[in-house]
Design a protein around this motif. Structure first.
Motif, short mmCIF file in Angstrom:
data_model
loop_
_atom_site.label_atom_id
_atom_site.label_comp_id
_atom_site.label_asym_id
_atom_site.label_seq_id
_atom_site.Cartn_x
_atom_site.Cartn_y
_atom_site.Cartn_z
N GLU A 455 0.83 -1.21 0.00
CA GLU A 455 0.00 0.00 0.00
C GLU A 455 0.86 1.26 0.00
N ALA A 456 1.97 1.23 0.72
CA ALA A 456 2.85 2.40 0.78
C ALA A 456 3.43 2.71 -0.59
N VAL A 457 3.90 1.69 -1.29
CA VAL A 457 4.48 1.91 -2.62
C VAL A 457 3.42 2.39 -3.60
N ALA A 458 2.22 1.79 -3.53
CA ALA A 458 1.14 2.21 -4.42
C ALA A 458 0.72 3.65 -4.14
N LEU A 459 0.67 4.02 -2.85
CA LEU A 459 0.29 5.38 -2.50
C LEU A 459 1.31 6.38 -3.02
N ALA A 460 2.60 6.10 -2.82
CA ALA A 460 3.64 7.02 -3.29
C ALA A 460 3.62 7.14 -4.81
N HIS A 461 3.40 6.03 -5.50
CA HIS A 461 3.38 6.05 -6.96
C HIS A 461 2.19 6.82 -7.49
N ASP A 462 1.02 6.66 -6.86
CA ASP A 462 -0.18 7.35 -7.33
C ASP A 462 -0.14 8.84 -7.00
#
Length: 476
Positions: A455-462
Motif C-alpha cells: 500500500e505504501a508503494v502504491a500510494l507514493a506512486h499514485d
C-alpha cells in the motif's frame, strides 16, 4: 528606535540589575545598579547608530553591529512571508517590527528583521516585498474573513496548558533571585504561612491541596495566555494571500502567499481533544514550525471547536473533503504492533520494580501500582491504532497519527519532492513500512507509520507518478 531599544535592553537586564542592587551590602549596590542600567541603555542606543538597511529591486540588505560587523543580503525572490509585530511600547509610538521569512523554518534562524519601522511604512514594505502595490495609508489588506475569534473559544485556553511554562519561568526566576541575593524565604510572611499550613496537615492532604492549587493556577494562566496571544484574531483571504492578525498587548500581523502554501495541519492535543477542540496550522515555506510555530506565525486558527478547525482547513486548502474524509486503516499487523509495544513497556517497568522488591528490599507497592500500566497501555494502543490512517484524495495526501497529540496532515502532492521508505527490523518481520513524504514546506517531512508495504508503494506512486519508477521492479 532611540526610545524602544533602550527600554528593551533595560527589561532584558532587569534581573541582573535587581541582583546587583541587593548584593551590594556595603551600600554601593545602587551605584553598580545604575552603572549596569547605563550600560543597558547605551547598548540599546548603539543598535540605532549601527543598524542600516536597503531595499533594492533585487535584494534586501541589513547591516548591523559595531565590534562584530554583520551584513545580511537576501534576494527578493526568496521572500516567502512577511510578519509584522508590535509590542505595547511600539504600538504607542506607532512602530512595527518586520520579520521577512525566506524559506527557512529553523527556529534558530532569525531571518531578515527590521525593527521599529513606522507602521504605515512597514505595511507598505510588506506589500512591496510580496510583489503587490498598496497606498501608504492602507494599513491592512481587505478581503474575505475566513475566521474570527469568538469569546466563547477562551474556554479552550486552560486545556492548552501553556500556563505551565509561565509557572516554570516564574519559579526559576524567583529561585535564582533568592540564590543570588541570599534572601531567606522565611522573611516573607505569606510564604512562611503557606509552608506552615502545608507542614501542619497530613501528607496526602498537602499533596491534594498543592495539586488543586497548581491545576487552578495553570488553568488561569493558560486562559490569560490565550487571551494575550489570540485576542482580536482574524484570518482573511485576499487575492493570492492569507492574512492573519492577532494579539492583545503585542499585535502580530502575518501575510502568507497562497502560492507558497502546501497544505494544512489539524492538531489535537489530548486535553484539547477531550474538550472537543483543535487548532489549525499552515504547511508553507518560510514560517516556523514545531514548538515555535505560534511565535513564527503559522497558526491559521487558535484552539477552537474541532468543526471550526476542519472548516478553516478546508477553506485554506480549497477542498473540505480532506479534513473530514474517513481514512484507510493500516490493518491487523499495525494493530498488533501497537499492543505489543505498549505491553512490552509495561512488562519491563513492572519487571524492574519486581526485581528491586525481591533483591533490594524495596516496598511492594511500586510494582503492584505498575500493573496498572497494562490496562492503560491497552487503552493507549487502541487509541493510537484508531487514529492511524491515510488517504489520497485527488492531489491531496492525508496522513493522521498520534494519541497524546493527534495530528492530521493535508499535504498537496505537488509539493512532494521525494519519498523515504523506512523499515525497522520488527517492521520487516511484520511486512510494514513507514512512508515519509519530503517537502520544502512546514516540517519538511511528513510520515505515515506502519503501512503495509504494498500500500505504501502504491500510494507514493499514485501521489507523484513517475517519481518512484527507477526504483520499482514490475512483476510479469
Amino acid at each position: 528606535m532611540l526610545a524602544v531599544h533602550p527600554v528593551q535592553e533595560t527589561i532584558r537586564f532587569l534581573p541582573v540589575l535587581i541582583g546587583v542592587l541587593f548584593i551590594g551590602s556595603n551600600g554601593q549596590g545602587h551605584i553598580w545598579s545604575l552603572v549596569g542600567l547605563g550600560i543597558a541603555v547605551a547598548g540599546g542606543l548603539l543598535r540605532w547608530f549601527t543598524t542600516t538597511y536597503q531595499i533594492t529591486p533585487s535584494h534586501i540588505r541589513v547591516r548591523r553591529g559595531l565590534l562584530r560587523r554583520r551584513e545580511l543580503s537576501v534576494p527578493r525572490d526568496r521572500v516567502r512571508s512577511v510578519d509584522l509585530t508590535a509590542h505595547p511600547l511600539q504600538r504607542i509610538l506607532g512602530l512595527s517590527r518586520v520579520v521577512v521569512g525566506t524559506g527557512r523554518s529553523d527556529r534558530h534562524d532569525e531571518g531578515v528583521t527590521l525593527d521599529a519601522l513606522a507602521t504605515p511604512a512597514a505595511a507598505q514594505l510588506r506589500e512591496e516585498l510580496l510583489h503587490r502595490s498598496v497606498s501608504v495609508e492602507q494599513k491592512e489588506p481587505e478581503g474575505r474573513v475566513v475566521a474570527q475569534l469568538s469569546p466563547r473559544w477562551v474556554r479552550y485556553g486552560p486545556f492548552t496548558l501553556s500556563g505551565i511554562a509561565t509557572i516554570g519561568v516564574v519559579v526559576g526566576s524567583l529561585a535564582n533571585l533568592f540564590n543570588e541575593t541570599r534572601l531567606d524565604p522565611d522573611n516573607f510572611g505569606l510564604l512562611r504561612s503557606v509552608i506552615g499550613q502545608l507542614t501542619s496537615v497530613p501528607v496526602a492532604v498537602a499533596v491534594v491541596e498543592i495539586t488543586v492549587f497548581a491545576a487552578v493556577l495553570v488553568a488561569v494562566l493558560s486562559a490569560l495566555a490565550y487571551v494575550l496571544a489570540f485576542w482580536n484574531f482574524r484570518l482573511t483571504r485576499t487575492e493570492g494571500t492569507l492574512h492573519v492578525t492577532r494579539g492583545l498587548l503585542t499585535s502580530r500581523s502575518t501575510t502568507i502567499e497562497v502560492r507558497r502554501l502546501r497544505g494544512a495541519e489539524i492538531s489535537e492535543p489530548l486535553l484539547l481533544r477531550a474538550a472537543g477542540g483543535a487548532r489549525c496550522m499552515a504547511i508553507t515555506t518560510g514560517l516556523r514550525v514545531g514548538r515555535g510555530s505560534e511565535h513564527g506565525g503559522s497558526v491559521l486558527l487558535p484552539p477552537a471547536p474541532l468543526a471550526e478547525a476542519r472548516r478553516v482547513a478546508g477553506e485554506v486548502v480549497g477542498d473540505a473533503e480532506p479534513a473530514v474524509h474517513d481514512l484507510i486503516r493500516h490493518g491487523p499487523r499495525a494493530h498488533r504492533r501497537r499492543y505489543t509495544r505498549a505491553f512490552l513497556f509495561a512488562a519491563i517497568v513492572t519487571g524492574v520494580l519486581l526485581l528491586l522488591w525481591w533483591l533490594a528490599r524495596w516496598p511492594a507497592w511500586p510494582w503492584q501500582a505498575a500493573l496498572a500500566l497494562f490496562p492503560l497501555g491497552a487503552l493507549l494502543a487502541e487509541d493510537r491504532y484508531r487514529n492511524l490512517g491515510h488517504a489520497l484524495l485527488g492531489r491531496r495526501l492525508v496522513f493522521r497519527h498520534g494519541s497524546l497529540l493527534r495530528r492530521r496532515y493535508m499535504l498537496s502532492s505537488e509539493g512532494v519532492i521525494g519519498w523515504v521508505v523506512h523499515r525497522s527490523f520488527f517492521q520487516r518481520r511484520a511486512g510494514l513500512v513507514s512512508l515519509t513524504a519530503t517537502t520544502a514546506a512546514g516540517r519538511q517531512h511528513y510520515t505515515c507509520t506502519d503501512m503495509p508495504a504494498a500500500e505504501a508503494v502504491a500510494l507514493a506512486h499514485d501521489a507523484v507518478p513517475g517519481l518512484l519508477d527507477p526504483f520499482l521492479v514490475r512483476r510479469e
